[in-house]
Design a protein around this motif. Structure first.
Motif, short mmCIF file in Angstrom:
data_model
loop_
_atom_site.label_atom_id
_atom_site.label_comp_id
_atom_site.label_asym_id
_atom_site.label_seq_id
_atom_site.Cartn_x
_atom_site.Cartn_y
_atom_site.Cartn_z
N GLY A 19 0.75 -1.13 0.06
CA GLY A 19 0.07 0.04 -0.19
C GLY A 19 0.95 1.32 -0.10
O GLY A 19 1.91 1.28 -0.42
N THR A 20 0.34 2.49 0.28
CA THR A 20 0.85 3.71 0.16
C THR A 20 0.51 4.64 1.31
O THR A 20 -0.54 4.49 1.81
CB THR A 20 0.41 4.47 -0.85
N LEU A 21 1.42 5.20 1.84
CA LEU A 21 1.40 6.01 3.16
C LEU A 21 1.82 7.37 2.73
O LEU A 21 2.86 7.48 2.08
CB LEU A 21 2.10 5.60 4.26
N LYS A 22 0.70 8.36 2.89
CA LYS A 22 1.06 9.84 2.62
C LYS A 22 1.61 10.61 3.75
O LYS A 22 0.76 10.72 4.76
CB LYS A 22 0.04 10.32 1.81
N ASN A 23 2.40 11.21 3.49
CA ASN A 23 2.90 12.31 4.94
C ASN A 23 3.01 11.39 6.27
O ASN A 23 2.58 12.09 7.16
CB ASN A 23 2.38 13.57 4.95
N GLY A 24 3.55 10.18 6.44
CA GLY A 24 3.43 9.51 7.57
C GLY A 24 4.50 10.00 8.57
O GLY A 24 5.55 10.71 7.83
N LEU A 25 4.24 9.87 9.55
CA LEU A 25 5.67 10.36 10.59
C LEU A 25 6.84 9.38 10.16
O LEU A 25 6.82 8.16 10.36
CB LEU A 25 5.45 10.17 12.10
N GLY A 26 8.08 10.26 10.05
CA GLY A 26 9.28 9.42 9.70
C GLY A 26 10.44 10.13 10.14
O GLY A 26 10.54 11.08 10.72
N GLY A 27 11.76 9.62 9.54
CA GLY A 27 12.77 10.16 9.98
C GLY A 27 13.57 9.44 10.87
O GLY A 27 13.23 8.84 11.66
N SER A 28 14.89 9.58 10.68
CA SER A 28 15.97 8.79 11.53
C SER A 28 15.80 9.07 13.14
O SER A 28 15.78 8.27 13.98
CB SER A 28 17.46 9.03 11.14
#
Lengths: 306, 306
Positions: A19-28
């Motif tokens: 699937g696809t996630l838009k503008n999800g929380l991320g980053g190292s």
């Protein structure tokens, strides 16, 4: 004391076979600090823009992550990454787009109480920024650094400077081979150790990770997962759990490092089972403990006799 | 009782980053039987032509390998394989040429005393020939089969028939994914187990091997080697050592299988350190034991506490 984690805080748009996630929380820094928080209090240094959703901040606060070092740029937009994974190779992401935004002018600034942090994870950011952090630290006990192919290719000189000043270098297979101009992982490991660090960890995706020091090698498998929904953040959650566990023991010896790689492998295996940090955020201590037991069983054998 | 190994006996021409070997001793039955002979008496079934050097036979005799089942075709030439390895990927060979020669009309014929063999390794040959062997065996205790992409693509039906009749299926990563039409190794393993075998081992080259049954998973790393001179025969020496060790214990339970994977990993790690069987032929029991100890240390960690 807890751990200090410096890195990116991102809005990720990710496409995987599930699937696809838009503008999800991320980053190292996000993945790293949440993973660390299962074992130690975590504090982060990073930057977000005015578009950063309040609910994402709540996610971090709920994990009791200290956000004093988080810069908010009211006239800027948050760092954005978008990428996808090929069904045939979930080990490496294909970057579609990167918007540096507030990251373009970012300079890490450590609050006074962060400067005495004993365990530090310098997530993958420009090596010159990693140096700025090192310059602000007051005799840390253990610093681990991550990097990426971009910096190996474009700012190798700065990266080498960082490597010379840290205790542990974290690279994936491709990066290690690229940095050391060899196709043999053991040779790559020895070349990095020759620069000064006491340890190197080479991440091998679904094949686990390898820790090398001047007098030992330790290999931990990845916990086998049948449904890898989203590999994003696997390396950072591995690293965060690792530094969090070490900090909880306040030790950086070989025995604790081995344990912390196992812990990292297990946390990363949970992380890939759902998009963004969704799986980690609902994880119970009992689940971590039970998978750790399975991991130990996965690799144990009696001494052969013949 | 010893082990029965059926497979190819070849003259290999191999080019690796460390040099070229012309018409060296090779073949799955050769690597397999020499590796097995460290743990159990080994007997082979295979075929050679009139060009097969006497000194190569002596090599096998010196390892006390029973050659009664070796057919010699006086009017034929030995099976030849030539291939190379790219410096960037020593995990898979690039086949340059294959001359089937005497192998084209080969039909395995088991001497009477071979038919009661309890531990059998069916090396990578045409599945229909593997069936011919199975039909001649008298209630073996444990049969392990190897195969390759060619048979998966061209004679899948026969291969499935073989898989249904054996105890353990040995495939490399690419083959397992190809056979089961999936990119997940655990899913591939489960699909193979659903066909009937009690075990599957997926070989992952420098990343080790994974054993899966219906109720457990075991992962053994490859012993890290800095100078991989010639990867040819790594999989077959792994398999030969594995079946040889099992036969020496006359057991096929999980504990012995785990030990035998460790033994196989160590023997394979020696094998790749020189061309052809050169390293294995000069190997001492003490060297095997000492590397086995290192392998155990390589993966051990204390249970994390938090």
């Amino acid at each position: 004391m807890g751990v200090l984690i410096v890195g990116s805080i991102a809005l990720d748009t990710v496409e995987t076979p599930y699937g696809t996630l838009k503008n999800g929380l991320g980053g190292s820094a996000t993945y790293g600090s949440v993973a660390a928080s299962f074992f130690s209090p975590a504090r982060i240094v990073g930057v977000v823009g005015s578009d950063f959703p309040e609910c994402y901040l709540s996610v971090l606060e709920k994990r009791k992550i200290d956000l004093l070092g988080l810069q908010k740029i009211t006239k800027g937009r948050t760092f954005k990454w978008s990428g996808s994974y090929d069904e045939k190779d979930l080990n490496s992401a294909i970057t579609r787009n990167t918007e540096l935004n507030v990251f373009a002018d970012f300079h890490p600034s450590l609050p006074e109480e962060y400067k005495n942090s004993r365990f530090v994870f310098l997530g993958n950011i420009h090596p010159s920024l990693q140096i700025e952090v090192l310059d602000q630290l007051n005799k840390p006990k253990f610093v681990m650094v991550d990097s990426m192919n971009l910096w190996i290719n474009t700012t190798r000189h700065d990266l080498i400077k960082v490597i010379k000043r840290v205790d542990l270098v974290l690279l994936n297979e491709t990066e290690a081979k690229m940095l050391c101009d060899t196709n043999n992982l053991m040779t790559a490991a020895r070349k990095v150790l020759a620069l000064g660090p006491k340890f190197i960890i080479i991440k091998k995706g679904e094949h686990g990770a390898m820790l090398v020091s001047n007098n030992e090698v330790f290999i931990v498998p990845a916990f086998p997962i049948e449904k890898v929904v989203d590999p994003t953040g696997a390396g950072d959650s591995f690293a965060g759990a690792l530094i969090g566990y070490m900090a909880s023991k306040d030790k950086a010896d070989s025995s604790v490092l081995r344990q912390s790689l196992a812990v990292g492998s297990v946390i990363a295996s949970f992380n890939v089972e759902d998009f963004s940090l969704n799986k980690m955020l609902n994880l119970k201590k009992s689940q971590i403990k039970s998978r750790l037991k399975l991991l130990a069983k996965l690799t144990s054998f009696n001494a052969p006799e013949f």
